[in-house]
Design a protein around this motif. Structure first.
Motif, short mmCIF file in Angstrom:
data_model
loop_
_atom_site.label_atom_id
_atom_site.label_comp_id
_atom_site.label_asym_id
_atom_site.label_seq_id
_atom_site.Cartn_x
_atom_site.Cartn_y
_atom_site.Cartn_z
N ILE B 304 0.85 -1.20 0.00
CA ILE B 304 0.00 0.00 0.00
C ILE B 304 0.88 1.25 0.00
O ILE B 304 0.67 2.19 -0.77
CB ILE B 304 -0.97 -0.02 1.20
CG1 ILE B 304 -2.01 -1.14 1.02
CG2 ILE B 304 -1.67 1.32 1.37
CD1 ILE B 304 -2.82 -1.46 2.25
N GLY B 305 1.93 1.22 0.86
CA GLY B 305 2.86 2.35 0.94
C GLY B 305 3.55 2.57 -0.39
O GLY B 305 3.69 3.71 -0.86
N LEU B 306 3.97 1.47 -1.01
CA LEU B 306 4.66 1.58 -2.30
C LEU B 306 3.75 2.21 -3.35
O LEU B 306 4.16 3.12 -4.09
CB LEU B 306 5.11 0.20 -2.78
CG LEU B 306 5.61 0.19 -4.22
CD1 LEU B 306 7.04 0.69 -4.28
CD2 LEU B 306 5.49 -1.16 -4.86
N ARG B 307 2.52 1.73 -3.39
CA ARG B 307 1.58 2.26 -4.39
C ARG B 307 1.35 3.76 -4.18
O ARG B 307 1.26 4.52 -5.13
CB ARG B 307 0.25 1.49 -4.33
CG ARG B 307 0.36 0.10 -4.94
CD ARG B 307 -0.97 -0.63 -4.91
NE ARG B 307 -0.84 -2.01 -5.35
CZ ARG B 307 -0.90 -2.42 -6.62
NH1 ARG B 307 -1.10 -1.55 -7.57
NH2 ARG B 307 -0.76 -3.70 -6.93
N ARG B 308 1.26 4.14 -2.89
CA ARG B 308 1.10 5.58 -2.62
C ARG B 308 2.33 6.33 -3.11
O ARG B 308 2.24 7.40 -3.70
CB ARG B 308 0.90 5.85 -1.11
CG ARG B 308 -0.36 5.27 -0.49
CD ARG B 308 -1.63 5.82 -1.09
NE ARG B 308 -1.70 7.28 -1.12
CZ ARG B 308 -2.15 8.05 -0.14
NH1 ARG B 308 -2.61 7.49 0.96
NH2 ARG B 308 -2.18 9.35 -0.26
N ALA B 309 3.53 5.74 -2.87
CA ALA B 309 4.77 6.41 -3.25
C ALA B 309 4.88 6.59 -4.76
O ALA B 309 5.39 7.60 -5.23
CB ALA B 309 5.96 5.61 -2.73
N ILE B 310 4.39 5.61 -5.52
CA ILE B 310 4.56 5.71 -6.98
C ILE B 310 3.38 6.39 -7.67
O ILE B 310 3.30 6.38 -8.89
CB ILE B 310 4.83 4.33 -7.61
CG1 ILE B 310 3.66 3.38 -7.35
CG2 ILE B 310 6.14 3.75 -7.11
CD1 ILE B 310 3.81 2.05 -8.03
N PHE B 386 -1.00 6.35 6.07
CA PHE B 386 -0.03 7.34 5.61
C PHE B 386 1.11 6.60 4.90
O PHE B 386 1.63 5.63 5.42
CB PHE B 386 0.48 8.13 6.82
CG PHE B 386 0.69 9.56 6.52
CD1 PHE B 386 -0.37 10.37 6.16
CD2 PHE B 386 1.96 10.10 6.58
CE1 PHE B 386 -0.17 11.71 5.86
CE2 PHE B 386 2.16 11.44 6.28
CZ PHE B 386 1.09 12.24 5.92
N PRO B 387 1.51 7.03 3.69
CA PRO B 387 2.49 6.24 2.94
C PRO B 387 3.80 5.99 3.69
O PRO B 387 4.32 4.86 3.67
CB PRO B 387 2.73 7.08 1.68
CG PRO B 387 1.95 8.31 1.80
CD PRO B 387 1.01 8.16 2.94
#
Lengths: 221, 394
Positions: B304-310, B386-387
Motif C-alpha cells: 500500500i505504501g509503495l503504491r502511494r509512493a509511486i 499514511f504512505p
C-alpha cells in the motif's frame, strides 16, 4: 531543484514529543547526486520521506522545481510523486505476486498510458538495468541485486527528474552494492537525473557529488 | 487496471480459493432461494382463478357397498336436490378428490393425434363445478347434462393446455384423449391456482364426474351463504343429514379457505429453510470478505505504501482493495452462473426460463452488493494509511 527551508518534524504521542528533524535548510541542484549520512535514528529517512512527499513536515517549506508542495491535496501529491519522483528502497518493496515486468509497469498504471506502451517502457527500463532476460521472473526467483535493479527500473520507468533512494545498497553485498551504485551514477550522468540517496556506507557516499550529514535531526555537514 | 487486478488475484488464487468456494456455494443457495421467491412472486401476482369463500368440502371415505349404477346415480341426484333445497346451501358439486388445495393428484398425458401434453391434471366434477368455484371461462362454455348425450363426453381445458395442444386454433370442437377416453372440448377455462397462491396452475382438463363411480365420487363441494359458513349448528345439521344418507361412512367437513391457507403455509416452509441456510452463508461470506481484506491491509502495508509512493491516491488504494474483492466475487460468480444457467437450459422442474434468469441476475447483484458493503470499511482504512508509515512498517 529541491529546496528545504527550516524543515522541522515532530512526532507526538500522548506523553512524548520527539523532534526528528530540526531546522533543516538544504538545496539540491538539478542533476546533483547528493548523499545523506548519519547514525540510525538521526532523521535521514524522515528527511527523504519529506522530500518524497510521503510525509509532511511539522514546520518549514519545501519547494520542488519552484513549486511549493507543502500545501498540495492528496490527489495533487500523488500526481506529483507519480510524474516527477522515483523511489528506491532498501527492502526493494517489490510485489511478489507480480512478475518483473508487471512490477516495473506499476507507476504507469496510475497514468493514462495504454497497455502496449506500458509494456514497451517497462521493457526499455529493464534493459537499462540489464535485466531484459528476467521479464517473466517473479521477485522470489531473483537475487538481492537483481531485485534492487528491478526496483531501479520501476523508479525510472516514468522518467522522473528526481530519484530518492533510501539505503539502496543496504541489503546487498559489496559487489552487488557497487553494481547498483554504478547504475545510479550512470542514471545521474547520462540522464541528468537528480538523485538523493540515504546511506550508511561511507564508500558509496564518496561516489556522489555531495555529502550531507545529520545528527539528532540536525544538519551537521 | 482491471487486468492488473485480475493478474494479482490469479497469481494469488490458492490464497483466495476458500473465499471463492464460499461465495460460489452462497451464490448457489441464494440462487435457489431467489428462484423460489421469483417463482412464488410471479404466481402470487397471477389471479387466483378460484373463489374459495364460503365453500365447504365434504370428504366421505370407505364407500364399500356396491350398488347398481343406475340406482347410485339416482341416489346422488336425490342428494344433490335435497342439499340444493336446503336453506343456506347455494350450490353443490360432486367432484373427484383432487380438489383445490388438496395434496391429491390425478395426472396423465392428454393428447390429440400425435401431440401429447404430459403431466396434465385431470379434474372431475359435475356441471356446477365451475360456477361453484367461481371459475371464469376464457372461451366457449362449461359442460352441461345435455353434452352427455353426444358422441363424445364433454371436456373443458385450461388455457395452458390449450396453448400446448391448440396454439394456433380454437379448441372448441376438438377431440382430446384423456386416460384412453375421447372427449370433445366445449370450452377453455382461465387458469386457476389449484395448489395455492404460490404454485403454478399447470395444464388442466376438466371432465364430468360419473356419480356412479365409487372410486372417483368421494368429495362434495358446497357453496353456502356467508351467514351460515361458520355456523356450527348449521354445519351439524348438514353433517347429520349426510350421515343419514351415507350410512356407515366416515364424513369430514372442511373449509376450503382454511385448506388454502394451510397449502400456502406449506409452500413457505422450504423458503424459510433456505432463508436460514442463506443467512448463515451470507454471514460467512461477509466475515470472509471482511477478514481477507483486513488481513490484506495488515499484510500488505508495504505494498500500500509503495503504491502511494509511486502515484496512487488514497482513493486509488481504496478502489484497488474493493476491486480485488469484486474480482474474487466475479470468479466465484462465473463458476456459479455456469451451474445456474443449466437450470433454464435443461428446463429443470418445468419452471419458466425467465424465472431462473431473473433469479440469477438478482443473486449476482446481491453477492456483488454484499461484497461491496464488506469491502467499503477496510478499503477506507487502507486509504487512510499514511504512505511513510506503511513503508516503514513493512
Amino acid at each position: 531543484m529541491i529546496k528545504l527551508q527550516n524543515i522541522e518534524k515532530v512526532y507526538r504521542t500522548d506523553t512524548i514529543e520527539t523532534l526528528a528533524l530540526n531546522g533543516i535548510n538544504l538545496h539540491v541542484a538539478k542533476g546533483e547526486f547528493l548523499s545523506i549520512m548519519g547514525p540510525s535514528g538521526c532523521g535521514k529517512s524522515t528527511l527523504l520521506n519529506i522530500m518524497g512527499l510521503l510525509d509532511e513536515p511539522s514546520n518549514g517549506q519545501l519547494h520542488i522545481d519552484g513549486h511549493t508542495v507543502t500545501k498540495l491535496s492528496d490527489k495533487e501529491l500523488a500526481g506529483f510523486r507519480n510524474k516527477r519522483l522515483g523511489f528506491i528502497f532498501q527492502s526493494y518493496h517489490l510485489i511478489n505476486d507480480l512478475n518483473v515486468l508487471d512490477n516495473v509497469e506499476l507507476p504507469l498504471l496510475y497514468r493514462k498510458v495504454n497497455a502496449k506502451e506500458r509494456r514497451r517502457l517497462a521493457t526499455a527500463a529493464l534493459e537499462k538495468v540489464g535485466l531484459s532476460n528476467r521479464l517473466r521472473h517473479f521477485p522470489t526467483q531473483l537475487s538481492g541485486g537483481q531485485k534492487q535493479r528491478v526496483a531501479i527500473a520501476r523508479a525510472i520507468v516514468g522518467e522522473p527528474e528526481i530519484i530518492l533512494a533510501d539505503e539502496p545498497t543496504g541489503n546487498l553485498d559489496s559487489a552487488m552494492g557497487n553494481e547498483v551504485m554504478d547504475i545510479l551514477i550512470q542514471l545521474n550522468q547520462q540522464d541528468k537525473t537528480t538523485i538523493v540517496m540515504v546511506t550508511h556506507d561511507e564508500q558509496m557516499a564518496r561516489k556522489t557529488h555531495r555529502l550531507v550529514r545529520l545528527f539528532d535531526g540536525a544538519q551537521v555537514q | 487496471m482491471f487486468r492488473h487486478l485480475l493478474k494479482l488475484i490469479w497469481n494469488k488464487k490458492k490464497h483466495h480459493l476458500l473465499l471463492v468456494v464460499e461465495i460460489f456455494v452462497s451464490f448457489l443457495v441464494i440462487f435457489s432461494l431467489t428462484s423460489m421467491l421469483v417463482y412464488y412472486y410471479r404466481n402470487y401476482m397471477k389471479p387466483a382463478g378460484i373463489d374459495d369463500r364460503n365453500i365447504w368440502q365434504v370428504n366421505y371415505y370407505d364407500v364399500t357397498k356396491p350398488k347398481q349404477i343406475d340406482s347410485l346415480r339416482q341416489f346422488y341426484a336425490m342428494m344433490y336436490q335435497q342439499l340444493k333445497n336446503t336453506k343456506g346451501i347455494e350450490e353443490v358439486s360432486f367432484v373427484s378428490n383432487n380438489t383445490p388445495y388438496s395434496a391429491n393428484m390425478h395426472r396423465s398425458s392428454v393428447g390429440i393425434n400425435k401431440r401429447n401434453a404430459e403431466n396434465t391434471d385431470i379434474y372431475e366434477g359435475t356441471e356446477t363445478y365451475a360456477s361453484l368455484l367461481g371459475m371464469q371461462m376464457e372461451s366457449g362454455r362449461w359442460y352441461t347434462k345435455d353434452d352427455m348425450a353426444g358422441k363424445y363426453p364433454p371436456a373443458v381445458i385450461g388455457v395452458a393446455l390449450k396453448e400446448e395442444l391448440f396454439p394456433d386454433k380454437n379448441a372448441e370442437g376438438q377431440v382430446v384423449k384423456v386416460d384412453d377416453t375421447e372427449y370433445k372440448v366445449v370450452g377453455v377455462v382461465k387458469e386457476a391456482k389449484y395448489r395455492g397462491d404460490f404454485q403454478e396452475s399447470g395444464k388442466s382438463v376438466f371432465i364430468p364426474l360419473d356419480t356412479s363411480s365409487l372410486k372417483r365420487n368421494t368429495t362434495i363441494l358446497m357453496k353456502v351463504s356467508p351467514a351460515v359458513f361458520n355456523d356450527a349448528n348449521f354445519e351439524g345439521q348438514v353433517y347429520k343429514q349426510l350421515v343419514s344418507w351415507l350410512k356407515g361412512v366416515n364424513i369430514e367437513i372442511q373449509h376450503l379457505d382454511e385448506r388454502h391457507r394451510s397449502m400456502d403455509r406449506l409452500a413457505i416452509i422450504p423458503v424459510i429453510i433456505l432463508l436460514i441456510v442463506s443467512a448463515f452463508l451470507i454471514i460467512n461470506v461477509a466475515l470472509g470478505t471482511f477478514g481477507v481484506l483486513w488481513y490484506n491491509i495488515n499484510k500488505r502495508k508495504g505494498e500500500i505504501g509503495l503504491r502511494r509512493a509511486i502515484g496512487a491516491t488514497g482513493m486509488n488504494v481504496n478502489q484497488q482493495l474493493i476491486g480485488e474483492s469484486m474480482v474474487i466475487a466475479t470468479l466465484a460468480l462465473l463458476l456459479g452462473c455456469f451451474f445456474a444457467v443449466q437450470f433454464p437450459l435443461l428446463h429443470v422442474f418445468d419452471i419458466a426460463s425467465s424465472t431462473y434468469i431473473i433469479a440469477m441476475v438478482l443473486s449476482v447483484l446481491f453477492i456483488y452488493l454484499l461484497v461491496l458493503l464488506c469491502s467499503i470499511y477496510p478499503g477506507k482504512q487502507a486509504a487512510a494509511i499514511f504512505p511513510a508509515t506503511a513503508l516503514h512498517e513493512d
